[in-house]
Write a protein that holds these residues in place. Structure first.
Motif, PDB file in Angstrom:
ATOM      1  N   GLY A  19      25.617  -8.661  17.418  1.00  0.00           N
ATOM      2  CA  GLY A  19      24.271  -8.571  17.991  1.00  0.00           C
ATOM      3  C   GLY A  19      23.416  -7.445  17.461  1.00  0.00           C
ATOM      4  O   GLY A  19      22.240  -7.334  17.818  1.00  0.00           O
ATOM      5  N   GLY A  20      23.981  -6.591  16.630  1.00  0.00           N
ATOM      6  CA  GLY A  20      23.199  -5.512  16.073  1.00  0.00           C
ATOM      7  C   GLY A  20      22.145  -6.016  15.096  1.00  0.00           C
ATOM      8  O   GLY A  20      22.131  -7.190  14.729  1.00  0.00           O
ATOM      9  N   GLY A  21      21.294  -5.100  14.683  1.00  0.00           N
ATOM     10  CA  GLY A  21      20.258  -5.470  13.731  1.00  0.00           C
ATOM     11  C   GLY A  21      19.206  -4.390  13.618  1.00  0.00           C
ATOM     12  O   GLY A  21      19.398  -3.262  14.096  1.00  0.00           O
ATOM     13  N   LEU A  22      18.108  -4.754  12.989  1.00  0.00           N
ATOM     14  CA  LEU A  22      16.979  -3.847  12.787  1.00  0.00           C
ATOM     15  C   LEU A  22      15.868  -4.229  13.766  1.00  0.00           C
ATOM     16  O   LEU A  22      15.490  -5.394  13.846  1.00  0.00           O
ATOM     17  CB  LEU A  22      16.483  -3.960  11.349  1.00  0.00           C
ATOM     18  CG  LEU A  22      15.200  -3.192  11.002  1.00  0.00           C
ATOM     19  CD1 LEU A  22      15.428  -1.700  11.149  1.00  0.00           C
ATOM     20  CD2 LEU A  22      14.751  -3.539   9.582  1.00  0.00           C
ATOM     21  N   VAL A  23      15.368  -3.231  14.487  1.00  0.00           N
ATOM     22  CA  VAL A  23      14.324  -3.492  15.478  1.00  0.00           C
ATOM     23  C   VAL A  23      13.352  -2.319  15.457  1.00  0.00           C
ATOM     24  O   VAL A  23      13.732  -1.195  15.131  1.00  0.00           O
ATOM     25  CB  VAL A  23      14.936  -3.693  16.883  1.00  0.00           C
ATOM     26  CG1 VAL A  23      15.639  -2.436  17.367  1.00  0.00           C
ATOM     27  CG2 VAL A  23      13.910  -4.176  17.880  1.00  0.00           C
ATOM     28  N   GLN A  24      12.115  -2.593  15.798  1.00  0.00           N
ATOM     29  CA  GLN A  24      11.125  -1.526  15.877  1.00  0.00           C
ATOM     30  C   GLN A  24      11.271  -0.757  17.181  1.00  0.00           C
ATOM     31  O   GLN A  24      11.760  -1.292  18.190  1.00  0.00           O
ATOM     32  CB  GLN A  24       9.722  -2.107  15.781  1.00  0.00           C
ATOM     33  CG  GLN A  24       9.352  -2.605  14.387  1.00  0.00           C
ATOM     34  CD  GLN A  24       7.882  -2.972  14.281  1.00  0.00           C
ATOM     35  OE1 GLN A  24       7.264  -3.395  15.249  1.00  0.00           O
ATOM     36  NE2 GLN A  24       7.328  -2.815  13.087  1.00  0.00           N
ATOM     37  N   PRO A  46      14.219   5.469  17.869  1.00  0.00           N
ATOM     38  CA  PRO A  46      14.926   5.757  16.605  1.00  0.00           C
ATOM     39  C   PRO A  46      16.231   6.524  16.830  1.00  0.00           C
ATOM     40  O   PRO A  46      17.189   6.327  16.079  1.00  0.00           O
ATOM     41  CB  PRO A  46      13.900   6.569  15.822  1.00  0.00           C
ATOM     42  CG  PRO A  46      12.577   6.042  16.293  1.00  0.00           C
ATOM     43  CD  PRO A  46      12.779   5.777  17.754  1.00  0.00           C
ATOM     44  N   VAL A  47      16.307   7.350  17.854  1.00  0.00           N
ATOM     45  CA  VAL A  47      17.541   8.110  18.116  1.00  0.00           C
ATOM     46  C   VAL A  47      18.675   7.216  18.590  1.00  0.00           C
ATOM     47  O   VAL A  47      19.828   7.661  18.672  1.00  0.00           O
ATOM     48  CB  VAL A  47      17.313   9.237  19.135  1.00  0.00           C
ATOM     49  CG1 VAL A  47      16.363  10.270  18.572  1.00  0.00           C
ATOM     50  CG2 VAL A  47      16.830   8.702  20.465  1.00  0.00           C
ATOM     51  N   ASP A  48      18.372   5.975  18.935  1.00  0.00           N
ATOM     52  CA  ASP A  48      19.428   5.036  19.321  1.00  0.00           C
ATOM     53  C   ASP A  48      20.118   4.428  18.098  1.00  0.00           C
ATOM     54  O   ASP A  48      21.104   3.692  18.238  1.00  0.00           O
ATOM     55  CB  ASP A  48      18.843   3.899  20.167  1.00  0.00           C
ATOM     56  CG  ASP A  48      18.293   4.382  21.502  1.00  0.00           C
ATOM     57  OD1 ASP A  48      17.203   3.925  21.891  1.00  0.00           O
ATOM     58  OD2 ASP A  48      18.963   5.210  22.144  1.00  0.00           O
ATOM     59  N   THR A  49      19.625   4.720  16.922  1.00  0.00           N
ATOM     60  CA  THR A  49      20.226   4.204  15.696  1.00  0.00           C
ATOM     61  C   THR A  49      21.658   4.704  15.547  1.00  0.00           C
ATOM     62  O   THR A  49      21.911   5.913  15.571  1.00  0.00           O
ATOM     63  CB  THR A  49      19.398   4.620  14.471  1.00  0.00           C
ATOM     64  OG1 THR A  49      18.109   4.015  14.558  1.00  0.00           O
ATOM     65  CG2 THR A  49      20.080   4.205  13.182  1.00  0.00           C
ATOM     66  N   ALA A  50      22.596   3.774  15.420  1.00  0.00           N
ATOM     67  CA  ALA A  50      24.019   4.117  15.344  1.00  0.00           C
ATOM     68  C   ALA A  50      24.824   2.848  15.145  1.00  0.00           C
ATOM     69  O   ALA A  50      24.287   1.732  15.256  1.00  0.00           O
ATOM     70  CB  ALA A  50      24.469   4.806  16.630  1.00  0.00           C
ATOM     71  N   VAL A  51      26.100   3.035  14.869  1.00  0.00           N
ATOM     72  CA  VAL A  51      27.039   1.930  14.953  1.00  0.00           C
ATOM     73  C   VAL A  51      27.563   1.897  16.393  1.00  0.00           C
ATOM     74  O   VAL A  51      28.006   2.922  16.914  1.00  0.00           O
ATOM     75  CB  VAL A  51      28.208   2.089  13.966  1.00  0.00           C
ATOM     76  CG1 VAL A  51      29.210   0.943  14.146  1.00  0.00           C
ATOM     77  CG2 VAL A  51      27.697   2.135  12.540  1.00  0.00           C
ATOM     78  N   THR A  96      19.801  -0.400  14.103  1.00  0.00           N
ATOM     79  CA  THR A  96      18.840   0.472  13.438  1.00  0.00           C
ATOM     80  C   THR A  96      17.477   0.286  14.088  1.00  0.00           C
ATOM     81  O   THR A  96      16.974  -0.843  14.171  1.00  0.00           O
ATOM     82  CB  THR A  96      18.746   0.162  11.941  1.00  0.00           C
ATOM     83  OG1 THR A  96      20.049   0.286  11.358  1.00  0.00           O
ATOM     84  CG2 THR A  96      17.786   1.111  11.250  1.00  0.00           C
ATOM     85  N   VAL A  97      16.908   1.393  14.562  1.00  0.00           N
ATOM     86  CA  VAL A  97      15.603   1.356  15.217  1.00  0.00           C
ATOM     87  C   VAL A  97      14.606   2.100  14.337  1.00  0.00           C
ATOM     88  O   VAL A  97      14.773   3.291  14.076  1.00  0.00           O
ATOM     89  CB  VAL A  97      15.658   1.985  16.617  1.00  0.00           C
ATOM     90  CG1 VAL A  97      14.311   1.832  17.316  1.00  0.00           C
ATOM     91  CG2 VAL A  97      16.767   1.351  17.446  1.00  0.00           C
ATOM     92  N   SER A  98      13.602   1.393  13.874  1.00  0.00           N
ATOM     93  CA  SER A  98      12.597   2.001  12.999  1.00  0.00           C
ATOM     94  C   SER A  98      11.425   2.536  13.827  1.00  0.00           C
ATOM     95  O   SER A  98      11.077   1.983  14.873  1.00  0.00           O
ATOM     96  CB  SER A  98      12.110   0.982  11.985  1.00  0.00           C
ATOM     97  OG  SER A  98      11.462  -0.093  12.640  1.00  0.00           O
ATOM     98  N   SER A  99      10.811   3.587  13.319  1.00  0.00           N
ATOM     99  CA  SER A  99       9.686   4.199  14.049  1.00  0.00           C
ATOM    100  C   SER A  99       8.354   3.569  13.646  1.00  0.00           C
ATOM    101  O   SER A  99       8.263   2.796  12.721  1.00  0.00           O
ATOM    102  CB  SER A  99       9.653   5.701  13.778  1.00  0.00           C
ATOM    103  OG  SER A  99       9.559   5.935  12.393  1.00  0.00           O
TER     104      SER A  99
END
Length: 123
Positions: free
Chosen positions: A7-12, A86-91, A120-123
């Protein structure tokens, strides 16, 4: 017990994701379940946990934004992540402790671990 996280991925920033952890080998109702996360260069930190009867605990940094739930019929635990930063970015890793009657935020307490899914959370 085998755990499969997805369920992970890239999100704004401000967006949402839902992680899933499928528990096999025994039914998920036999385990206390938790999510941890590890960012590059940092220690693995506690995110959330749910007991066999549905009690929950959350790390301070995610309280009010994340929820954890379990579907015993589908042997799956979910981590719903809202208002991502963005600080939630992690495995993110799911973990299990068989036959536990309590919860713990200590990663050494959990005996079984999934393989991790990247968020991965982009700013």
């Amino acid at each position: 017990v085998q755990l499969q996280a997805s369920g992970g991925g890239l999100v704004q920033a401000g967006g949402s994701l839902r992680l899933s952890c499928v528990h096999s080998g025994r039914t998920v109702s036999s385990s206390a379940m938790a999510w941890f996360r590890q960012a590059p260069g940092k220690e693995r930190e506690f995110v959330a946990a749910i007991s066999r009867i549905g009690n929950t605990q959350f790390g301070d940094s995610v309280k009010g934004r994340f929820t954890i739930s379990r579907d015993n019929g589908n042997n799956t635990v979910y981590l719903q992540m809202n208002t991502l930063k963005p600080v939630d970015t992690a495995v993110y890793y799911c973990a299990a402790k068989l036959w536990a009657t309590v919860l713990s935020q200590d990663r050494s307490w959990y005996a079984y671990w999934g393989q991790g899914t990247q968020v991965t959370v982009s700013s």
